[in-house]
Design a protein around this motif. Sequence first.
Motif, PDB file in Angstrom:
ATOM      1  N   GLN A 109     -11.454  23.941  24.900  1.00 21.42           N
ATOM      2  CA  GLN A 109     -11.316  24.979  25.710  1.00 21.42           C
ATOM      3  C   GLN A 109     -10.259  24.948  26.752  1.00 21.42           C
ATOM      4  O   GLN A 109      -9.705  23.747  26.990  1.00 21.42           O
ATOM      5  CB  GLN A 109     -12.729  25.172  26.226  1.00 21.42           C
ATOM      6  N   LEU A 110      -9.577  26.076  26.859  1.00 26.99           N
ATOM      7  CA  LEU A 110      -8.411  26.300  27.707  1.00 26.99           C
ATOM      8  C   LEU A 110      -8.863  26.672  29.141  1.00 26.99           C
ATOM      9  O   LEU A 110      -9.541  27.807  28.991  1.00 26.99           O
ATOM     10  CB  LEU A 110      -7.395  26.841  26.987  1.00 26.99           C
ATOM     11  N   TYR A 111      -8.520  26.276  30.145  1.00 28.18           N
ATOM     12  CA  TYR A 111      -8.883  26.768  31.539  1.00 28.18           C
ATOM     13  C   TYR A 111      -7.630  27.515  31.993  1.00 28.18           C
ATOM     14  O   TYR A 111      -6.480  26.936  32.258  1.00 28.18           O
ATOM     15  CB  TYR A 111      -9.197  25.481  32.255  1.00 28.18           C
ATOM     16  N   PHE A 112      -7.856  28.885  32.403  1.00 26.30           N
ATOM     17  CA  PHE A 112      -6.832  29.859  33.298  1.00 26.30           C
ATOM     18  C   PHE A 112      -7.467  30.164  34.422  1.00 26.30           C
ATOM     19  O   PHE A 112      -7.938  31.110  34.585  1.00 26.30           O
ATOM     20  CB  PHE A 112      -6.699  30.816  32.145  1.00 26.30           C
ATOM     21  N   PRO A 113      -7.253  29.416  35.405  1.00 25.47           N
ATOM     22  CA  PRO A 113      -7.356  29.910  36.717  1.00 25.47           C
ATOM     23  C   PRO A 113      -6.762  31.291  37.274  1.00 25.47           C
ATOM     24  O   PRO A 113      -5.630  31.213  36.824  1.00 25.47           O
ATOM     25  CB  PRO A 113      -7.145  28.563  37.822  1.00 25.47           C
ATOM     26  N   THR A 114      -7.421  32.142  38.062  1.00 26.89           N
ATOM     27  CA  THR A 114      -6.716  33.359  38.441  1.00 26.89           C
ATOM     28  C   THR A 114      -5.848  32.954  39.841  1.00 26.89           C
ATOM     29  O   THR A 114      -4.996  33.891  40.255  1.00 26.89           O
ATOM     30  CB  THR A 114      -7.479  34.256  38.641  1.00 26.89           C
ATOM     31  N   GLY A 115      -6.474  32.018  40.666  1.00 25.61           N
ATOM     32  CA  GLY A 115      -5.720  31.888  41.981  1.00 25.61           C
ATOM     33  C   GLY A 115      -6.307  32.581  43.086  1.00 25.61           C
ATOM     34  O   GLY A 115      -5.911  32.680  44.035  1.00 25.61           O
ATOM     35  N   SER A 116      -7.406  33.520  42.637  1.00 20.83           N
ATOM     36  CA  SER A 116      -7.845  34.374  43.479  1.00 20.83           C
ATOM     37  C   SER A 116      -9.200  33.734  43.973  1.00 20.83           C
ATOM     38  O   SER A 116      -9.726  32.992  43.467  1.00 20.83           O
ATOM     39  CB  SER A 116      -8.414  35.676  42.716  1.00 20.83           C
ATOM     40  N   ASP A 117      -9.452  33.934  45.284  1.00 12.89           N
ATOM     41  CA  ASP A 117     -10.417  33.360  46.176  1.00 12.89           C
ATOM     42  C   ASP A 117     -11.631  34.417  46.140  1.00 12.89           C
ATOM     43  O   ASP A 117     -12.773  34.205  46.595  1.00 12.89           O
ATOM     44  CB  ASP A 117     -10.211  33.326  47.772  1.00 12.89           C
ATOM     45  N   GLY A 118     -11.554  35.558  45.163  1.00 16.61           N
ATOM     46  CA  GLY A 118     -12.554  36.465  45.067  1.00 16.61           C
ATOM     47  C   GLY A 118     -12.679  37.099  43.729  1.00 16.61           C
ATOM     48  O   GLY A 118     -11.504  36.936  43.074  1.00 16.61           O
ATOM     49  N   GLY A 119     -13.608  37.724  43.259  1.00 16.98           N
ATOM     50  CA  GLY A 119     -13.721  38.567  42.186  1.00 16.98           C
ATOM     51  C   GLY A 119     -13.616  37.567  41.037  1.00 16.98           C
ATOM     52  O   GLY A 119     -14.375  36.489  41.103  1.00 16.98           O
ATOM     53  N   ILE A 120     -12.731  37.444  40.179  1.00 15.54           N
ATOM     54  CA  ILE A 120     -12.777  36.798  38.807  1.00 15.54           C
ATOM     55  C   ILE A 120     -11.965  35.359  39.235  1.00 15.54           C
ATOM     56  O   ILE A 120     -10.703  35.374  39.549  1.00 15.54           O
ATOM     57  CB  ILE A 120     -11.911  37.399  37.550  1.00 15.54           C
ATOM     58  N   MET A 121     -12.603  34.303  39.199  1.00 10.15           N
ATOM     59  CA  MET A 121     -12.016  32.984  39.547  1.00 10.15           C
ATOM     60  C   MET A 121     -11.204  32.483  38.572  1.00 10.15           C
ATOM     61  O   MET A 121     -10.167  31.698  38.862  1.00 10.15           O
ATOM     62  CB  MET A 121     -13.183  32.201  40.170  1.00 10.15           C
ATOM     63  N   ASN A 122     -11.689  32.724  37.117  1.00 13.53           N
ATOM     64  CA  ASN A 122     -10.954  31.953  36.095  1.00 13.53           C
ATOM     65  C   ASN A 122     -11.384  32.666  34.818  1.00 13.53           C
ATOM     66  O   ASN A 122     -12.686  33.194  34.746  1.00 13.53           O
ATOM     67  CB  ASN A 122     -11.202  30.393  36.218  1.00 13.53           C
ATOM     68  N   LEU A 244     -14.822  33.653  24.733  1.00 13.52           N
ATOM     69  CA  LEU A 244     -14.188  33.920  25.964  1.00 13.52           C
ATOM     70  C   LEU A 244     -15.093  33.842  27.053  1.00 13.52           C
ATOM     71  O   LEU A 244     -16.241  34.509  27.185  1.00 13.52           O
ATOM     72  CB  LEU A 244     -13.418  35.373  26.019  1.00 13.52           C
ATOM     73  N   GLY A 245     -14.916  33.095  28.293  1.00 12.94           N
ATOM     74  CA  GLY A 245     -15.954  33.047  29.216  1.00 12.94           C
ATOM     75  C   GLY A 245     -14.975  33.351  30.605  1.00 12.94           C
ATOM     76  O   GLY A 245     -13.878  32.972  30.905  1.00 12.94           O
ATOM     77  N   THR A 246     -15.802  33.954  31.594  1.00 13.09           N
ATOM     78  CA  THR A 246     -15.210  34.194  32.948  1.00 13.09           C
ATOM     79  C   THR A 246     -16.289  33.938  33.927  1.00 13.09           C
ATOM     80  O   THR A 246     -17.391  33.635  33.815  1.00 13.09           O
ATOM     81  CB  THR A 246     -14.741  35.797  32.884  1.00 13.09           C
ATOM     82  N   ASN A 247     -15.669  33.522  35.273  1.00 11.43           N
ATOM     83  CA  ASN A 247     -16.299  33.008  36.482  1.00 11.43           C
ATOM     84  C   ASN A 247     -16.137  34.063  37.707  1.00 11.43           C
ATOM     85  O   ASN A 247     -14.793  34.553  37.746  1.00 11.43           O
ATOM     86  CB  ASN A 247     -15.797  31.803  36.772  1.00 11.43           C
ATOM     87  N   ILE A 248     -17.178  34.666  38.119  1.00 12.17           N
ATOM     88  CA  ILE A 248     -17.115  35.794  39.046  1.00 12.17           C
ATOM     89  C   ILE A 248     -17.896  35.204  40.204  1.00 12.17           C
ATOM     90  O   ILE A 248     -18.997  34.901  40.322  1.00 12.17           O
ATOM     91  CB  ILE A 248     -17.704  37.107  38.706  1.00 12.17           C
ATOM     92  N   LEU A 249     -16.862  34.819  41.373  1.00 11.44           N
ATOM     93  CA  LEU A 249     -17.502  34.566  42.679  1.00 11.44           C
ATOM     94  C   LEU A 249     -18.172  33.247  42.418  1.00 11.44           C
ATOM     95  O   LEU A 249     -18.932  32.645  43.181  1.00 11.44           O
ATOM     96  CB  LEU A 249     -18.043  35.518  43.270  1.00 11.44           C
ATOM     97  N   ASN A 250     -18.114  32.264  41.330  1.00  8.64           N
ATOM     98  CA  ASN A 250     -19.085  31.118  41.142  1.00  8.64           C
ATOM     99  C   ASN A 250     -20.346  31.600  41.290  1.00  8.64           C
ATOM    100  O   ASN A 250     -21.300  30.528  41.430  1.00  8.64           O
ATOM    101  CB  ASN A 250     -18.407  30.153  42.169  1.00  8.64           C
ATOM    102  N   ILE A 251     -20.552  32.620  41.041  1.00  8.04           N
ATOM    103  CA  ILE A 251     -22.176  33.215  41.075  1.00  8.04           C
ATOM    104  C   ILE A 251     -22.543  33.745  39.745  1.00  8.04           C
ATOM    105  O   ILE A 251     -23.522  33.301  39.097  1.00  8.04           O
ATOM    106  CB  ILE A 251     -22.368  34.015  42.172  1.00  8.04           C
ATOM    107  N   VAL A 252     -21.697  34.451  38.992  1.00  8.69           N
ATOM    108  CA  VAL A 252     -21.900  35.187  37.769  1.00  8.69           C
ATOM    109  C   VAL A 252     -20.911  34.761  36.811  1.00  8.69           C
ATOM    110  O   VAL A 252     -19.659  34.748  36.920  1.00  8.69           O
ATOM    111  CB  VAL A 252     -22.207  36.820  37.836  1.00  8.69           C
ATOM    112  N   PHE A 253     -21.675  34.334  35.550  1.00 10.29           N
ATOM    113  CA  PHE A 253     -20.611  33.749  34.554  1.00 10.29           C
ATOM    114  C   PHE A 253     -21.176  34.622  33.372  1.00 10.29           C
ATOM    115  O   PHE A 253     -22.092  34.622  32.959  1.00 10.29           O
ATOM    116  CB  PHE A 253     -20.741  32.251  34.238  1.00 10.29           C
ATOM    117  N   LEU A 254     -19.935  35.199  32.675  1.00 12.52           N
ATOM    118  CA  LEU A 254     -20.171  36.106  31.400  1.00 12.52           C
ATOM    119  C   LEU A 254     -19.313  35.434  30.259  1.00 12.52           C
ATOM    120  O   LEU A 254     -18.284  34.808  30.486  1.00 12.52           O
ATOM    121  CB  LEU A 254     -19.723  37.348  31.632  1.00 12.52           C
TER     122      LEU A 254
END
Length: 543
Positions: A109-122, A244-254
């Motif tokens: 799996q490949l990790y792509f951080p967005t660099g954002s402190d809010g919304g989608i984290m990676n 494909l997976g995503t991290n929203i605010l380290n609270i919700v993962f889809l």
Amino acid sequence: MKKIVYIAGILMLACSTSVFAQGNEIDAYTLSNTELSGTARSMAMGGAFGALGGDISVLSTNPAGLGIYRSSEISGTFDLSTASSSTNWNGMKNNLSRTGFTLDNFGFQLYFPTGSDGGIMNWNLGFSFNRLKNFNRKYRMESNGQDFSLADYTASKASYIDERDLQYVKDEYDPYYNSNLSGQWLSVLGYEAGMFGNITGNGNNIYHNAFGRWNGDNWNISGPSSTMLAVTESGSVDEYNIGLGTNILNIVFLGTSLSFTEINYRMTSTYDEQFKSAPNMVGRVETDDLYLDNRLNTEGSAVSINVGAIVNLELLRLGVAYNSPRYYNMTDYYNADAGSYINGYDQPEAKSSTPNDSYSEYSFRSPDKWTFSAALLFGQFALVSADYELTNYGKMRFADRDGDDYGYEMNKDIKSDFSSSNALRLGVEVKVTPRLAIRAGYATQLSPMSDKLVNNDVEVMPSGTIPHFTTSSNAVNYYTLGFGYRFTPNIFMDFAYILRKYDGKAYAFSSTYYKDYDFDVISTPASLTSSSTRLALTLGYKF
């Protein structure tokens, strides 16, 4: 009557002189039911990773777990397994085992951080190969005698078929190339192999076991004095996932994944019966016998999708996932030989074989699954997790290659004889040191088979020329242990021991329940106990 409806359905499906009828309801369950699989870490914890994530195995269950990753990773899992089967048929016991070494899981799996402190984290992109099921099994069952013979069963299956349609006439007629009989090749095989005949000879198309004797007025059937069935299975169900997976605010993962599944199932079986015939002219008791040898190779491929979500509430994580049905295009390749030898006949020996390159093409839909998960995290020290899985096996379906299930009578049998199955997976992990973690788990899956199917209180139709089958009313249980060790911040190893156990019944052929036949065939099962032990080793690298 159910038998007439079944035959009629098969006749509508017959489209080629070389085509068999495809599998039965037991085959549907064999193709649909999977085993505990994944990485050594996930298996050591009983497969309870639906709310945890951070493991490549989640692509097959809850792809939302991809979003948990905070780095890229590549890993592979090697498996050494031994499968053992024990039977007890009327007091005669047999034990057989098989051992194999395979690569059962590989992924990255490949990790792509967005660099954002809010919304989608990676965003995380993953690929995995996962062996969902290993078919490797051998069992052998023997008995000192039975009341009914395979000859009785094949005779009953031939009822309502004109005897002329069963008879081979050199250079004129071959029943194997009669498309109207393609669903009844077991009857053709048994007739041409001399197992039964129209004993009364009055054209009533009621057939009887050939291993009998006239008592003056009636034909007395003779049960075998000894019987033996030996079955060897091999192959696997392999799955390839892109997710494909995503991290929203380290609270919700889809997450979502697309799965490509391949089935390669191979089976060979040998069945023998011996009969004690009447004494000959010098008073010696001679032996009559019959045999049936089957070979089957099933190939198939399917596409499905998985979607899931995880909610992180600090100490508590909750997960839910849906795995869609797998839609398979299937091909079965059959070959069978049968024969008999009856002393006292003018031609005591008879043999028959199915045509070469016999096959059946069809489509098959496996059931969908829902998984509900929860995990408790105690900082970096320990965690406890649980998965509850619900699978409705009553939704398994056969159809033709165009998706039309008209005439597939076995779908009614599936709906009647199978229900939902509940599975529970539990896991615990404790970090002894920052580098060493120990793990344990337990998983159980209830049988979806009805009691009437398990006990053969309903007839199980033969699969092509294969009459034998196994059933199970008990749960499949897994007991797991393991550990993980991190050599460096980037290199890690996980190890798991998995014990799988379940009990069932093995039938050489089905009992029959036909109102218009002279008698019902009663099949006595052997008890079947199966277990397997697996040693799994995962090696991985984080980057």
